[in-house]
Design a protein around this motif. Structure first.
Motif, PDB file in Angstrom:
ATOM      1  N   VAL A  65       4.823  -5.505 -11.638  1.00  0.00           N
ATOM      2  CA  VAL A  65       4.894  -4.117 -11.174  1.00  0.00           C
ATOM      3  C   VAL A  65       3.865  -3.877 -10.067  1.00  0.00           C
ATOM      4  O   VAL A  65       4.149  -3.221  -9.062  1.00  0.00           O
ATOM      5  N   THR A  66       2.660  -4.430 -10.272  1.00  0.00           N
ATOM      6  CA  THR A  66       1.612  -4.266  -9.252  1.00  0.00           C
ATOM      7  C   THR A  66       2.034  -4.905  -7.934  1.00  0.00           C
ATOM      8  O   THR A  66       1.864  -4.314  -6.860  1.00  0.00           O
ATOM      9  N   TYR A  67       2.597  -6.120  -8.014  1.00  0.00           N
ATOM     10  CA  TYR A  67       3.047  -6.788  -6.789  1.00  0.00           C
ATOM     11  C   TYR A  67       4.132  -5.962  -6.092  1.00  0.00           C
ATOM     12  O   TYR A  67       4.109  -5.795  -4.867  1.00  0.00           O
ATOM     13  N   ALA A  68       5.091  -5.473  -6.896  1.00  0.00           N
ATOM     14  CA  ALA A  68       6.179  -4.688  -6.310  1.00  0.00           C
ATOM     15  C   ALA A  68       5.634  -3.416  -5.668  1.00  0.00           C
ATOM     16  O   ALA A  68       6.032  -3.043  -4.557  1.00  0.00           O
ATOM     17  N   ALA A  69       4.692  -2.764  -6.371  1.00  0.00           N
ATOM     18  CA  ALA A  69       4.124  -1.518  -5.842  1.00  0.00           C
ATOM     19  C   ALA A  69       3.395  -1.771  -4.522  1.00  0.00           C
ATOM     20  O   ALA A  69       3.523  -0.998  -3.566  1.00  0.00           O
ATOM     21  N   LEU A  70       2.636  -2.874  -4.461  1.00  0.00           N
ATOM     22  CA  LEU A  70       1.886  -3.156  -3.232  1.00  0.00           C
ATOM     23  C   LEU A  70       2.812  -3.639  -2.118  1.00  0.00           C
ATOM     24  O   LEU A  70       2.538  -3.410  -0.928  1.00  0.00           O
ATOM     25  N   ALA A  71       3.908  -4.318  -2.491  1.00  0.00           N
ATOM     26  CA  ALA A  71       4.883  -4.726  -1.467  1.00  0.00           C
ATOM     27  C   ALA A  71       5.518  -3.494  -0.822  1.00  0.00           C
ATOM     28  O   ALA A  71       5.655  -3.415   0.406  1.00  0.00           O
ATOM     29  N   VAL A  72       5.851  -2.516  -1.661  1.00  0.00           N
ATOM     30  CA  VAL A  72       6.419  -1.264  -1.132  1.00  0.00           C
ATOM     31  C   VAL A  72       5.369  -0.544  -0.285  1.00  0.00           C
ATOM     32  O   VAL A  72       5.670  -0.024   0.801  1.00  0.00           O
ATOM     33  N   ALA A  73       4.117  -0.558  -0.763  1.00  0.00           N
ATOM     34  CA  ALA A  73       3.038   0.090  -0.001  1.00  0.00           C
ATOM     35  C   ALA A  73       2.863  -0.565   1.369  1.00  0.00           C
ATOM     36  O   ALA A  73       2.666   0.118   2.378  1.00  0.00           O
ATOM     37  N   ALA A  74       2.960  -1.903   1.398  1.00  0.00           N
ATOM     38  CA  ALA A  74       2.820  -2.620   2.673  1.00  0.00           C
ATOM     39  C   ALA A  74       3.931  -2.236   3.634  1.00  0.00           C
ATOM     40  O   ALA A  74       3.699  -2.011   4.834  1.00  0.00           O
ATOM     41  N   LEU A  75       5.145  -2.151   3.105  1.00  0.00           N
ATOM     42  CA  LEU A  75       6.297  -1.779   3.933  1.00  0.00           C
ATOM     43  C   LEU A  75       6.126  -0.368   4.496  1.00  0.00           C
ATOM     44  O   LEU A  75       6.339  -0.123   5.686  1.00  0.00           O
ATOM     45  N   VAL A  76       5.712   0.543   3.625  1.00  0.00           N
ATOM     46  CA  VAL A  76       5.506   1.938   4.061  1.00  0.00           C
ATOM     47  C   VAL A  76       4.374   2.003   5.092  1.00  0.00           C
ATOM     48  O   VAL A  76       4.472   2.713   6.097  1.00  0.00           O
ATOM     49  N   ALA A  77       3.294   1.234   4.856  1.00  0.00           N
ATOM     50  CA  ALA A  77       2.165   1.237   5.794  1.00  0.00           C
ATOM     51  C   ALA A  77       2.600   0.714   7.160  1.00  0.00           C
ATOM     52  O   ALA A  77       2.194   1.241   8.204  1.00  0.00           O
ATOM     53  N   TRP A  78       3.424  -0.320   7.161  1.00  0.00           N
ATOM     54  CA  TRP A  78       3.888  -0.912   8.419  1.00  0.00           C
ATOM     55  C   TRP A  78       4.773   0.060   9.190  1.00  0.00           C
ATOM     56  O   TRP A  78       4.685   0.158  10.402  1.00  0.00           O
ATOM     57  N   ARG A  79       5.612   0.804   8.461  1.00  0.00           N
ATOM     58  CA  ARG A  79       6.566   1.701   9.117  1.00  0.00           C
ATOM     59  C   ARG A  79       5.921   3.024   9.508  1.00  0.00           C
ATOM     60  O   ARG A  79       6.249   3.598  10.539  1.00  0.00           O
ATOM     61  N   SER A  80       5.001   3.538   8.659  1.00  0.00           N
ATOM     62  CA  SER A  80       4.529   4.909   8.894  1.00  0.00           C
ATOM     63  C   SER A  80       3.161   4.981   9.570  1.00  0.00           C
ATOM     64  O   SER A  80       2.880   5.933  10.262  1.00  0.00           O
ATOM     65  N   ARG A  81       2.305   3.978   9.353  1.00  0.00           N
ATOM     66  CA  ARG A  81       0.922   3.993   9.849  1.00  0.00           C
ATOM     67  C   ARG A  81       0.169   5.233   9.366  1.00  0.00           C
ATOM     68  O   ARG A  81      -0.724   5.729  10.030  1.00  0.00           O
ATOM     69  N   HIS A  82       0.558   5.769   8.232  1.00  0.00           N
ATOM     70  CA  HIS A  82      -0.129   6.935   7.657  1.00  0.00           C
ATOM     71  C   HIS A  82      -0.894   6.473   6.417  1.00  0.00           C
ATOM     72  O   HIS A  82      -0.307   5.829   5.537  1.00  0.00           O
ATOM     73  N   PRO A  83      -2.207   6.778   6.310  1.00  0.00           N
ATOM     74  CA  PRO A  83      -3.015   6.213   5.236  1.00  0.00           C
ATOM     75  C   PRO A  83      -2.608   6.633   3.819  1.00  0.00           C
ATOM     76  O   PRO A  83      -2.803   5.888   2.870  1.00  0.00           O
ATOM     77  N   ALA A  84      -2.063   7.839   3.664  1.00  0.00           N
ATOM     78  CA  ALA A  84      -1.795   8.328   2.305  1.00  0.00           C
ATOM     79  C   ALA A  84      -0.418   7.915   1.775  1.00  0.00           C
ATOM     80  O   ALA A  84      -0.251   7.703   0.581  1.00  0.00           O
ATOM     81  N   LEU A  85       0.552   7.781   2.667  1.00  0.00           N
ATOM     82  CA  LEU A  85       1.920   7.503   2.204  1.00  0.00           C
ATOM     83  C   LEU A  85       2.035   6.193   1.421  1.00  0.00           C
ATOM     84  O   LEU A  85       2.722   6.150   0.389  1.00  0.00           O
TER      85      LEU A  85
END
Lengths: 101, 237
Positions: A65-85
């Motif tokens: 679950v942690t890996y999946a959560a951080l993978a999604v976080a990485a994807l969102v960070a790459w697309r949005s460049r917003h620190p909180a999303l």
């Protein structure tokens, strides 16, 4: 008292190369490495969190679950460049996974 | 007011710092809550957790200290371990020193208290804080704001500890925050190299005690990127 001593030690680490031995007096080779510090430190913090448990009171973190959560976080960070999303995305993935489990 | 005037006005840096800090504080809130919860649910106590946020202002070291204190470790062991976990602040301070060089004495002695992963990441890539007064306003707003939010969220975690369910959501927030801060640094080739090497070494050295693995990872990443950049500079174009 123990915390106060720890705080003094930590403040020493924070100030010694600013106030006592200014970093511009460090060898040129060392100074050349400083711009690479941020990516190295941040990547190290993320990788360390991936392979270690963070605290005893937060419940048992399931690695998958942690890996999946951080993978999604990485994807969102790459697309949005917003620190909180990415944080909100990672928390949402974890909560959904826990509810479904 | 023109864009230039707005940019140089004192309120400019303060507003920018508040704008930069808001998502960072939001992202770090679960980590601060976790520290409050950890303290309240352990023998260390809620008060110690909140006090650690005031005095140490560094999540990893706080969790380590609370765990050791709850386990009855000696003062020397706690201080030494916290110093090892926080050793990376030495590197952050070295990188930030040019920004502190022309500051007043009080600022050079007191303001480094805000040297921590998020504040370092916030100012590391900024080219608009060269002026000492501008940097000072930005740093005090961002650092002071972060510290206040951090202490408040730790206290909230301690208060809510009896009713908060056990969840991994709190533990995943901090690495997600660091991930969000890392991504902009991956645009440059040297940044990508430093990050990849540091991540690999962090995984390989995760078994080392007291944050030594993280320190080894950071050092390996910085050294590799520096050497690679030197070799690239020397190679004929």
């Amino acid at each position: 008292m123990t915390l106060l001593l720890a705080a003094i030690a930590t403040h020493g680490l924070r100030t010694v190369l600013i106030t006592l031995v200014p970093a511009h007096r460090l060898p040129a080779l060392l100074r050349r490495g400083l711009p690479h510090l941020a990516p190295a430190a941040l990547a190290g913090l993320v990788a360390t969190a991936l392979v270690t448990t963070t605290g005893p009171a937060a419940g048992s973190a399931v690695p998958g679950v942690t890996y999946a959560a951080l993978a999604v976080a990485a994807l969102v960070a790459w697309r949005s460049r917003h620190p909180a999303l990415p944080v909100l995305a990672a928390v949402a993935v974890t909560v959904v996974a826990e509810v479904l489990a | 007011m023109s864009i230039t005037e707005r940019h140089t006005a004192p309120r400019g840096e303060i507003a920018t710092a508040v704008r930069d800090l808001a998502p960072v504080a939001l992202g770090l809130a679960p980590f601060a809550l976790l520290i409050g919860v950890t303290g309240a649910r352990s023998a260390a106590g809620a008060g110690t957790a909140v006090l650690s946020s005031v005095l140490l202002l560094g999540g990893s070291a706080q969790l380590t200290a609370l765990t050791l204190l709850a386990g009855g470790a000696s003062a020397g062991a706690v201080v030494a371990t916290v110093a090892l976990v926080n050793a990376r602040f030495l590197l952050y301070a070295a990188a930030l020193e040019p920004r502190f060089r022309d500051q007043p004495t009080w600022f050079r002695w007191l303001a480094p208290h805000f040297v921590v992963d998020p504040t370092y990441a916030m100012v590391a890539g900024r080219a608009d804080l060269e002026d000492p007064a501008r940097f000072r306003r930005y740093w005090l707003t961002a650092g002071g704001g972060l510290a206040a939010a951090w202490v408040a969220m730790t206290a909230l975690g301690a208060v809510l500890a009896p009713v908060l369910p056990a969840s991994a959501a709190l533990t995943v927030a901090a690495p997600a925050m660091f991930l969000a801060m890392l991504v902009p640094h991956l645009r440059a080739r040297a940044g990508r190299l430093a990050a990849v090497v540091a991540a690999v070494v962090a995984v390989l050295a995760a078994g080392l005690p007291d944050g030594l693995g993280l320190l080894a990872a950071i050092t390996a990443g910085v050294v590799t990127a520096t050497v690679a950049e030197s070799l690239t500079d020397r190679s004929p174009s």
